[in-house]
Write an enzyme that holds these catalytic residues in place. Structure first.
Site, mmCIF file in Angstrom:
data_model
loop_
_atom_site.group_PDB
_atom_site.id
_atom_site.type_symbol
_atom_site.label_atom_id
_atom_site.label_comp_id
_atom_site.label_asym_id
_atom_site.label_seq_id
_atom_site.Cartn_x
_atom_site.Cartn_y
_atom_site.Cartn_z
ATOM 1 N N MET A 12 57.488 31.215 24.605
ATOM 2 C CA MET A 12 56.151 31.401 24.076
ATOM 3 C C MET A 12 56.275 32.106 22.727
ATOM 4 S SD MET A 12 53.995 32.328 27.449
ATOM 5 C CE MET A 12 54.967 33.785 27.728
ATOM 6 N N GLY A 13 56.574 31.332 21.664
ATOM 7 C CA GLY A 13 56.782 31.847 20.310
ATOM 8 C C GLY A 13 55.720 32.829 19.886
ATOM 9 N N THR A 14 54.574 32.736 20.229
ATOM 10 C CA THR A 14 53.561 33.731 20.573
ATOM 11 C C THR A 14 53.102 34.786 19.577
ATOM 12 O OG1 THR A 14 54.254 33.587 22.865
ATOM 13 C CG2 THR A 14 53.017 35.484 22.318
ATOM 14 N N THR A 15 51.806 35.054 19.678
ATOM 15 C CA THR A 15 51.210 36.285 19.151
ATOM 16 C C THR A 15 50.376 36.891 20.273
ATOM 17 O OG1 THR A 15 51.056 35.362 16.922
ATOM 18 C CG2 THR A 15 49.693 37.280 17.393
ATOM 19 N N SER A 143 56.503 36.551 18.142
ATOM 20 C CA SER A 143 56.988 36.227 16.798
ATOM 21 C C SER A 143 55.911 36.422 15.731
ATOM 22 C CB SER A 143 57.492 34.782 16.759
ATOM 23 O OG SER A 143 56.474 33.890 17.193
#
Length: 233
Positions: A12-15, A143
Site C-alpha cells: 500500500m504505497g499509501t498516504t 510513501s
C-alpha cells in the site's frame, strides 16, 4: 510478457494521516494498493475498525498490516469481555506496538492508531516500522507522507474544530496524491468522537487539483467512440 508483478508483495504505497481536534480524532487515507508498477486495487480501504471506538490506518505491506489488525482485533475482543468496558486507544496502541516490536525482523508495516475514549478523549498513536510507539497530536505515514511534513508543521493548529480537522486531512491526502505515484484513488476519512464514528468518502474527481496536476479525463478510445458519427442503415 513480464509476470514478476504476480509474485511481488502487495504494497500500500499509501498516504495515511491521523489528526486530533477539539473533541475527537480524524483519520484519513488514499485508496491505492500497488504490486510493483501495477495498481492491484484502486479503491482499497486502508482504515480498519478494531473496536467500536478505535480505528487503524495501515501502510506498507498489505498482508502484514492486515494480519496485525486481525490479531489485535481478536485480543481486544477478549480484553473487552474480561474488562466489561470498551478498550482505550492507549491499550490498543500498546498491543500493536508489542506485535510490531516482537516481529520487527519480519513485519513491514507502519500503522497509525486513532480513536476516542473517556479517559483521554481523542488521541493518535503512531507505530512505525520497528515497533516504536509515539503519542502525537497528528501523525502521517506511507510513501506520500514525505511530501507533507513541512505543510503539516505549518497548517496544523491546536484546538481545531471537527470541520477544520477533516478539511485538513482531505487536503493533506490530496496533496500527497498529486506528488506521490504510489498514492492515488479516492480519499476516505473516519471521524471518531464521544458521539460515535462517521465515515466519509471523497471521490478522486472531486479532489482539488494542485500544481501542474492534470484533470481527470476519459480514455482516448471512449472519446473517439463518443465523437464518431452514428452509422445509418
Amino acid at each position: 510478457m513480464d509476470m514478476d508483478w504476480i509474485n511481488a508483495p502487495h504494497s500500500m504505497g499509501t498516504t495515511i494521516i491521523g489528526v486530533t481536534y477539539n473533541g475527537g480524532t480524524v483519520l484519513g487515507a488514499d485508496s491505492r494498493t500497488s504490486t510493483g508498477m501495477y495498481v492491484a486495487n484502486r479503491a482499497s480501504d486502508k482504515i480498519t475498525q478494531l473496536t467500536d471506538n478505535v480505528y487503524l490506518c495501515r501502510s506498507g505491506s498489505a498482508a502484514d498490516s492486515q494480519v496485525v489488525s486481525d490479531y489485535v482485533r481478536y485480543f481486544l475482543h477478549q480484553h473487552i469481555i474480561q474488562l466489561g468496558q470498551p478498550a482505550t486507544v492507549k491499550v490498543t496502541a500498546n498491543l500493536i506496538r508489542l506485535l510490531s516490536y516482537n516481529n520487527k525482523n519480519t513485519l513491514e508495516t507502519g500503522l497509525i492508531v486513532g480513536g476516542w475514549d473517556k479517559y483521554e478523549g481523542g488521541s493518535i498513536y503512531s507505530v512505525p516500522l520497528g515497533g516504536t510507539m509515539l503519542q502525537l497530536p497528528f501523525a502521517i505515514g506511507g510513501s506520500g507522507s514525505s511530501y507533507l511534513y513541512g505543510f503539516l508543521d505549518q497548517a496544523w493548529k491546536d484546538g481545531m474544530s471537527k470541520e477544520e480537522a477533516e478539511a485538513l486531512v482531505v487536503k493533506c491526502v490530496s496533496l500527497a496524491i498529486a506528488r506521490d505515484g504510489a498514492s492515488g484513488g479516492v480519499v476516505r476519512t473516519v471521524v471518531i468522537n464521544s458521539e460515535g464514528v462517521t465515515r466519509n468518502f471523497y471521490p478522486g474527481d472531486k479532489l482539488p487539483l494542485w500544481h501542474e496536476e492534470l484533470p481527470l479525463r476519459n480514455s482516448l478510445l471512449e472519446e473517439a467512440s463518443s465523437e464518431a458519427e452514428p452509422m445509418h442503415a
